[in-house]
Design a protein around this motif. Structure first.
Motif, PDB file in Angstrom:
ATOM      1  N   ILE A  43      54.423  52.080  38.436  1.00  0.00           N
ATOM      2  CA  ILE A  43      53.193  51.862  39.215  1.00  0.00           C
ATOM      3  C   ILE A  43      52.795  53.158  39.924  1.00  0.00           C
ATOM      4  O   ILE A  43      51.626  53.554  39.931  1.00  0.00           O
ATOM      5  N   VAL A  45      53.444  56.275  39.077  1.00  0.00           N
ATOM      6  CA  VAL A  45      52.929  57.282  38.138  1.00  0.00           C
ATOM      7  C   VAL A  45      51.503  56.924  37.693  1.00  0.00           C
ATOM      8  O   VAL A  45      50.638  57.796  37.584  1.00  0.00           O
ATOM      9  N   ALA A  46      51.265  55.629  37.490  1.00  0.00           N
ATOM     10  CA  ALA A  46      49.925  55.202  37.069  1.00  0.00           C
ATOM     11  C   ALA A  46      48.905  55.439  38.181  1.00  0.00           C
ATOM     12  O   ALA A  46      47.800  55.922  37.939  1.00  0.00           O
ATOM     13  N   ARG A  47      49.278  55.101  39.412  1.00  0.00           N
ATOM     14  CA  ARG A  47      48.330  55.291  40.523  1.00  0.00           C
ATOM     15  C   ARG A  47      48.054  56.767  40.758  1.00  0.00           C
ATOM     16  O   ARG A  47      46.929  57.161  41.040  1.00  0.00           O
ATOM     17  N   GLU A  49      48.166  59.050  38.556  1.00  0.00           N
ATOM     18  CA  GLU A  49      47.307  59.529  37.468  1.00  0.00           C
ATOM     19  C   GLU A  49      45.837  59.279  37.810  1.00  0.00           C
ATOM     20  O   GLU A  49      44.974  60.123  37.581  1.00  0.00           O
ATOM     21  N   ASP A  50      45.567  58.097  38.382  1.00  0.00           N
ATOM     22  CA  ASP A  50      44.184  57.792  38.775  1.00  0.00           C
ATOM     23  C   ASP A  50      43.738  58.670  39.939  1.00  0.00           C
ATOM     24  O   ASP A  50      42.599  59.117  40.004  1.00  0.00           O
TER      25      ASP A  50
END
Lengths: 81, 462
Positions: A43, A45-47, A49-50
């Motif tokens: 989560i 890493v995904a956030r 990235e955004d």
């Protein structure tokens, strides 16, 4: 906000959501010691990235997943713009 | 009539043919014109015993072709609107098509081996067509990937769930409509109910705006209507529902969650609202009319009616006379197991005395080895009063392979300033009701979500 501060803020936010009690976040704290499981890191890493527009862990096959908080933050700071 | 008592669709048209119509935005054809006329230019006899592809630009001609050809052709394959051109040749070959009935003859100019018969609105005919055989009805599955499978039905099986639906003499003629395309199983069910059940049929049209569609349904006096939960959510969101008052509202084709059932009850307080389970392969399974999502566990079992059901490895299995009899083609897989059950691939979960649909087996999101059905997450999100629809999906992750993210459409009257509050409320509800790995890592608000031509929420990455 600097990359470092944004990463720290995101870690704290996820810790709260995942009900993880974080120790003080120092550069030499190992990622294992944060209490984050792989889902929490996924989560994070995904956030990031955004938020930062980059995912250093899928960008290059040579990047190895970091051991410590300091390594983790540097992985983002060292991404070529 | 044929030697053995074989009935085709034309033999089920019933009465009041002049008053009953099949209509689309441009035309209304009365059943008396259908019964007395011919839409094949008088060439219906040439289709005797043939394997016929019905390929039309719109639904009206497809419906007319079904009535004209059933009982004459050996088999007829109903071409859905979204069939990809690259799949057409293999499907025609697998179904051994040797005739095409179409209003688009140019599309088939390369098919030198097949008889091409042009299709048109009915014109008065010298003699009426006679049923000579039981025609096999072929439909295509609506899977989003790969070549669609060809599924074989009979008219008797397709009409198996249409019982006692004939209108009481003196009562108004039922007027049926569906948001589906009648060239798909869900839409065909409604078309057959209208034709066999003594009603009229109002067809949908993909080029028509929703408000215009609803105005047309009103103008035609539609009383009975069906669609997928995605179709209904779109209608509820549009504000057009206010001018519409059907008596009978049905949902099928996707999971009907409590939020959409409650939304429809509120929008149509006078209507009977129910959801049905059906699939192209398994046929009509059952209907649920108690206003609640899921279905009573007592529906499972054998020998209690037309449909036997069981749950194996979490998926619903159905054995039924309404099911298709086979997949068609030289390399076709078996449709049923050794005991005659169709594995629907729809996963269910027992909670208390009810089963709840949790999603499709092949739509599972894998989060670090843990399985997640997007539909179970959507059901929780859709429960928020300010949410109209949502889509959960997988986002690639270098760490767990995938994580769950969600896109959410808010209700039309939602205050944009509340977006952050709504996001927190949704996440709190997800955390309270779902395992942590199922809680969306990110929620994005979007103005709309794509719905496929088959009326289902588009899931490109599932």
């Amino acid at each position: 906000m600097s990359v470092r501060l944004r990463i720290i803020a995101a870690i704290k936010q996820i810790a709260e959501e995942q009900k993880v009690k974080l120790p003080p976040l120092t550069d030499d704290l190992t990622l294992h010691e944060t209490g984050f499981d792989s889902l929490a890191f996924a989560i994070l890493v995904a956030r990031l990235e955004d938020d930062l527009g980059v995912d250093p862990f899928t960008l290059s096959a040579e990047v190895t997943f970091p051991n410590t908080i300091g390594d983790f933050i540097r992985a983002y700071e060292n991404v070529p713009a | 009539m044929s030697p053995r008592e074989v009935f085709a669709l034309r033999d089920h048209l019933g009465t009041a043919l002049t008053e009953r119509t099949i209509s689309d935005p441009r035309h209304a054809v009365s059943l008396s014109d259908v019964s007395r006329g011919c839409c094949l230019g008088g060439r219906g006899d040439e289709l005797n015993g043939r394997s016929v592809l019905i390929a039309t630009s719109g639904q009206l001609l497809a419906g007319l072709a079904l009535i004209a050809i059933d009982g004459i052709a050996g088999r007829m394959l109903l071409c859905p609107p979204d069939l990809k051109a690259e799949h057409l040749a293999s499907i025609m070959s697998d179904a051994e098509i040797d005739a095409v009935v179409t209003d688009q003859p140019a599309r088939f100019s390369g098919c030198v081996d097949a008889l091409i018969i042009p299709l048109e609105l009915p014109r008065p005919a010298a003699k009426s067509a006679q049923t000579v055989r039981a025609t096999e009805w072929l439909m295509l599955t609506s899977g989003t990937s790969g070549v669609p499978k060809i599924v074989g039905h009979t008219l008797e099986g397709l009409c198996g769930a249409i019982i006692g639906d004939r209108p009481v003499p003196g009562e108004a003629i039922p007027v049926w409509a569906t948001f589906y395309d009648i060239r798909r199983y869900g839409g065909l069910q409604i078309f057959l109910r209208a034709i066999v059940g003594g009603g009229s049929m109002v067809l949908s049209d993909p080029g028509e705006a929703l408000a215009d569609h609803i105005a047309r349904l009103n103008a035609r006096g539609v009383t009975h209507i069906s669609g997928t939960p995605s179709h209904w959510r779109k209608l509820l969101m549009s504000g057009s529902a206010e001018q519409f008052a059907p008596r009978y509202v049905r949902l099928s084709g996707e999971i009907a969650d409590q939020a959409v059932l409650d939304g429809l009850k509120q929008a149509f307080p006078q209507a009977s609202i129910g959801h049905a389970y059906a699939s192209t392969e398994a046929g009509v399974g059952f209907a649920v009319n108690d206003g609640l999502e899921g279905f009573p566990a007592t529906l499972l079992g054998e020998g209690r009616g037309a449909v036997d059901m069981k749950v194996v490895d979490g998926s619903l299995r159905i054995r039924s006379r309404r099911a298709a009899h086979a997949y068609v083609g030289p390399d076709a897989a078996a449709l049923t197991d050794a005991d005659g059950y169709v594995d629907t691939g729809d996963m269910v979960e027992l909670r208390g005395d009810r089963y709840y649909f949790v999603g499709r087996r092949n739509g599972i999101i894998n989060v670090g080895g843990l399985k997640v059905h997007p539909e179970e997450i959507e059901a929780v999100i859709n429960g928020h009063p300010e949410v109209r629809m949502s889509r959960a999906k997988s986002r690639r992750s270098p760490i767990t392979g995938g994580i769950v993210v969600a896109e959410v459409v808010l209700t039309a009257d939602n205050d944009p300033a509340r977006a952050d509050t709504v996001r927190h409320e949704i996440l709190a509800e997800c955390r309270a009701r779902l395992a942590l790995h199922k809680v969306p890592a990110m929620i994005r608000f979007v103005p709309a979500l794509d719905v496929t031509p088959a009326g289902k929420l588009a899931r490109t990455d599932a």
